[in-house]
Design an enzyme around this catalytic site. Sequence first.
Site, PDB file in Angstrom:
ATOM      1  N   ASP A 188       0.887  -1.166   0.000  1.00 24.50           N
ATOM      2  CA  ASP A 188       0.000   0.000   0.000  1.00 24.50           C
ATOM      3  C   ASP A 188       0.926   1.219   0.000  1.00 24.50           C
ATOM      4  O   ASP A 188       1.606   1.490   1.004  1.00 24.50           O
ATOM      5  CB  ASP A 188      -0.868  -0.041   1.265  1.00 24.50           C
ATOM      6  CG  ASP A 188      -1.720   1.203   1.433  1.00 24.50           C
ATOM      7  OD1 ASP A 188      -1.500   2.196   0.707  1.00 24.50           O
ATOM      8  OD2 ASP A 188      -2.611   1.191   2.303  1.00 24.50           O
ATOM      9  N   VAL A 189       0.969   1.954  -1.117  1.00 23.95           N
ATOM     10  CA  VAL A 189       1.970   3.032  -1.248  1.00 23.95           C
ATOM     11  C   VAL A 189       1.726   4.201  -0.291  1.00 23.95           C
ATOM     12  O   VAL A 189       2.596   5.053  -0.132  1.00 23.95           O
ATOM     13  CB  VAL A 189       2.068   3.557  -2.700  1.00 23.95           C
ATOM     14  CG1 VAL A 189       2.556   2.470  -3.649  1.00 23.95           C
ATOM     15  CG2 VAL A 189       0.752   4.169  -3.178  1.00 23.95           C
ATOM     16  N   ASN A 221       1.825   5.380 -10.443  1.00 28.19           N
ATOM     17  CA  ASN A 221       0.501   5.343 -11.068  1.00 28.19           C
ATOM     18  C   ASN A 221      -0.639   5.081 -10.085  1.00 28.19           C
ATOM     19  O   ASN A 221      -1.788   5.425 -10.367  1.00 28.19           O
ATOM     20  CB  ASN A 221       0.506   4.272 -12.167  1.00 28.19           C
ATOM     21  CG  ASN A 221      -0.873   3.981 -12.691  1.00 28.19           C
ATOM     22  OD1 ASN A 221      -1.385   4.711 -13.522  1.00 28.19           O
ATOM     23  ND2 ASN A 221      -1.505   2.939 -12.183  1.00 28.19           N
ATOM     24  N   TYR A 232      -9.103  14.805  -4.919  1.00 28.93           N
ATOM     25  CA  TYR A 232      -8.472  14.262  -6.137  1.00 28.93           C
ATOM     26  C   TYR A 232      -7.779  15.380  -6.918  1.00 28.93           C
ATOM     27  O   TYR A 232      -6.602  15.254  -7.284  1.00 28.93           O
ATOM     28  CB  TYR A 232      -9.547  13.589  -6.985  1.00 28.93           C
ATOM     29  CG  TYR A 232      -9.040  12.896  -8.218  1.00 28.93           C
ATOM     30  CD1 TYR A 232      -8.376  11.670  -8.131  1.00 28.93           C
ATOM     31  CD2 TYR A 232      -9.229  13.437  -9.493  1.00 28.93           C
ATOM     32  CE1 TYR A 232      -7.918  11.021  -9.266  1.00 28.93           C
ATOM     33  CE2 TYR A 232      -8.782  12.803 -10.626  1.00 28.93           C
ATOM     34  CZ  TYR A 232      -8.121  11.584 -10.520  1.00 28.93           C
ATOM     35  OH  TYR A 232      -7.669  10.946 -11.649  1.00 28.93           O
ATOM     36  N   LYS A 271      -3.710  15.854  -7.515  1.00 31.73           N
ATOM     37  CA  LYS A 271      -3.092  15.805  -8.847  1.00 31.73           C
ATOM     38  C   LYS A 271      -2.316  17.096  -9.129  1.00 31.73           C
ATOM     39  O   LYS A 271      -1.232  17.054  -9.723  1.00 31.73           O
ATOM     40  CB  LYS A 271      -4.151  15.547  -9.917  1.00 31.73           C
ATOM     41  CG  LYS A 271      -4.831  14.178  -9.796  1.00 31.73           C
ATOM     42  CD  LYS A 271      -3.843  13.037  -9.953  1.00 31.73           C
ATOM     43  CE  LYS A 271      -4.499  11.667  -9.939  1.00 31.73           C
ATOM     44  NZ  LYS A 271      -3.554  10.564 -10.123  1.00 31.73           N
TER      45      LYS A 271
HETATM   46  C1  BGC Z   1     -10.708  10.581 -13.737  1.00 32.28           C
HETATM   47  C2  BGC Z   1     -11.844  10.037 -14.577  1.00 32.28           C
HETATM   48  C3  BGC Z   1     -12.450  11.130 -15.430  1.00 32.28           C
HETATM   49  C4  BGC Z   1     -11.379  11.873 -16.201  1.00 32.28           C
HETATM   50  C5  BGC Z   1     -11.932  13.059 -16.986  1.00 32.28           C
HETATM   51  C6  BGC Z   1      -9.735  11.287 -14.638  1.00 32.28           C
HETATM   52  O1  BGC Z   1      -8.674  11.802 -13.893  1.00 32.28           O
HETATM   53  O2  BGC Z   1     -10.086   9.516 -13.032  1.00 32.28           O
HETATM   54  O3  BGC Z   1     -12.824   9.490 -13.724  1.00 32.28           O
HETATM   55  O4  BGC Z   1     -13.357  10.563 -16.352  1.00 32.28           O
HETATM   56  O5  BGC Z   1     -10.385  12.344 -15.308  1.00 32.28           O
HETATM   57  O6  BGC Z   1     -12.755  13.889 -16.228  1.00 32.28           O
END
Ligand code: BGC
Length: 260
Positions: free
Chosen positions: A65-66, A92, A158, A162
């Site tokens: 588990d990273v 990844n 998320y 990123k």
């Molecule tokens: C997400 C996807 C999404 C895509 C475009 C990705 O980073 O994991 O669920 O469809 O971005 O929005």
Amino acid sequence: MNTRLEGKRALVTGGNSGIGAAIALGLADAGAKVAINYASHPEAADELVQTIKQKHGEAISIHADVSEPNAVGELFRQLDVAMGGIDILINNAGIDGASALGWEADIAAWRKVIEVNLFGAFYCAREALKRMVPQRSGVVLSTTSVHEEIAWSGYSAYTASKAAVSMLTKTLAQEAAPHGVRVLAVGPGAIKTPINRAVWSDPKSLQDLLEKIPLHRIGAPEEIAQMVVVLVSDVASYVTGRTIFVDGGMTDYPAFAHGG
Ligand code: BGC
């Protein structure tokens, strides 16, 4: 143009599913030895190892588990024993978490996304660079997303993770460049994988998604993998410190094709 990777030792985190699995296969097809890291579903990792071996490639699977720094230390120790080091790290492993508006989000769930996507990428990059800097060669490539740039309601952890990996990439690239090591990222758009199954399997959601993509189709995992093979190969020897988007034009503001 030579994108062959013979003699290179690669680790793909989250390599047993989706984009990671396609990258693992792509690297093996290009001649690299591949370690497939997984956090769950060992059978999928083992199946991929068998597929690579059937094609006369070299592959192993390693559980970790990273988001756990000790587990990442152990992962790299196992890699050292099995392969004698590392030349290519593909950061990844990632999760998007349940959709929730910022003010309604569960703190533990929010933290988990950051721990896997950002801390996990950092822990692995740290171990990889410890080995690559002294050998004066290597490539660290992270999978970010169009959402390092594009805001996305319901996914603040998320998108924040990123964007953070993007800046981590730029900073580590600056640090590692004098030592002959490249650090870069690939930013996928909508790629058909298990992570977004709910969207592409529902006709209405799919239509909505396609309107956000100038090339008007969802990408295939292999379209990310082939770009990754190019980016980690000597063909891209002068590329570092950047995210290369592979997104059918999603980051090209398709809403501005009309009006404005
Ligand atoms: C997400 C996807 C999404 C895509 C475009 C990705 O980073 O994991 O669920 O469809 O971005 O929005």
